[in-house]
Enzyme design. Structure first.
Site, mmCIF file in Angstrom:
data_model
loop_
_atom_site.group_PDB
_atom_site.id
_atom_site.type_symbol
_atom_site.label_atom_id
_atom_site.label_comp_id
_atom_site.label_asym_id
_atom_site.label_seq_id
_atom_site.Cartn_x
_atom_site.Cartn_y
_atom_site.Cartn_z
ATOM 1 N N GLN A 1 0.823 -1.208 0.000
ATOM 2 C CA GLN A 1 0.000 0.000 0.000
ATOM 3 C C GLN A 1 0.865 1.269 0.000
ATOM 4 O O GLN A 1 0.364 2.370 0.197
ATOM 5 C CB GLN A 1 -0.940 0.029 1.211
ATOM 6 C CG GLN A 1 -0.263 0.225 2.555
ATOM 7 C CD GLN A 1 -1.255 0.465 3.669
ATOM 8 O OE1 GLN A 1 -2.470 0.464 3.471
ATOM 9 N NE2 GLN A 1 -0.758 0.653 4.882
ATOM 10 N N SER A 2 2.150 1.115 -0.275
ATOM 11 C CA SER A 2 3.070 2.248 -0.252
ATOM 12 C C SER A 2 2.903 3.135 -1.488
ATOM 13 O O SER A 2 3.086 2.667 -2.621
ATOM 14 C CB SER A 2 4.516 1.740 -0.200
ATOM 15 O OG SER A 2 5.427 2.744 -0.572
#
Length: 199
Positions: free
Chosen positions: A11-12
């Site tokens: 989810q970066s």
């Protein structure tokens, strides 16, 4: 052949903005990549970072401006307030780990599809159906979403421990095994490129 350990969270936002530049650089220099998804939030806790939810509003406001600038600069669509964020990174990470072990598909494409799912496609990458679809689209058996759970969980935890030991504290983070050189952030890929050229 140089070897790059690539630490990231699915989810970066900055891992998303890296796109496929790491793969292009590795191909250019004949380097090998090992993909190491990990729990970014625990990494922050372990290495002195601050989880996004706990950051000062001024830091988060600047983060939003910076992400918008990079998105425009790189020509990559990006929703700064995605529908499914934060998201449980474990299921998608397990799938990546299982796919890497199974082989036969486009692992880089799978990694990028999860990141794109969060930041550009408004999909829940923790959803079993989404994970299966992405595995299949990347040329992997969608059943890896289930069969890879055990090995995925083990490696996911080990990746975190290895990251802390190796000096990783954010994502994306690239370590060249041959030299021990570390590069933090998608904006350091040019330096990684230059370093590999010098080996």
């Amino acid at each position: 052949m140089a070897h790059i350990d690539y630490y990231f969270g699915t989810q970066s936002p900055y891992s998303y903005l890296a796109g496929d530049r790491l793969e292009q650089i590795a191909s250019k220099h004949g380097a090998q990549i090992t993909y190491k998804p990990l729990d970014l939030l625990q990494l922050f806790d372990r290495t002195g970072g601050v989880r996004p939810a706990n950051r000062h509003p001024s830091r988060m406001e600047y983060r939003g401006q910076e992400l918008a600038r990079w998105s425009q600069h790189l020509g990559m669509p990006m929703n700064l307030k995605p529908a499914f964020w934060p998201v449980n990174m474990a299921p998608s990470s397990y799938a990546i780990i299982a796919a890497a072990k199974a082989g036969g598909g486009d692992l880089a494409g799978l990694v990028q599809s999860f990141l794109r799912g969060v930041w550009a496609e408004e999909t829940d990458i923790a959803d079993d159906g989404v994970i299966r679809d992405k595995l299949s689209a990347a040329g992997f058996d969608p059943e890896l979403a289930n069969s890879g759970l055990f090995i995925g969980a083990q490696v996911y935890e080990r990746n975190l421990e290895e990251a802390v030991e190796a000096g990783v504290f954010g994502a994306p983070f690239y370590i060249v095994r041959d030299s021990g050189q570390r590069f933090w952030g998608q904006d350091r890929l040019e330096f990684l490129d230059r370093h590999l050229a010098s080996l």
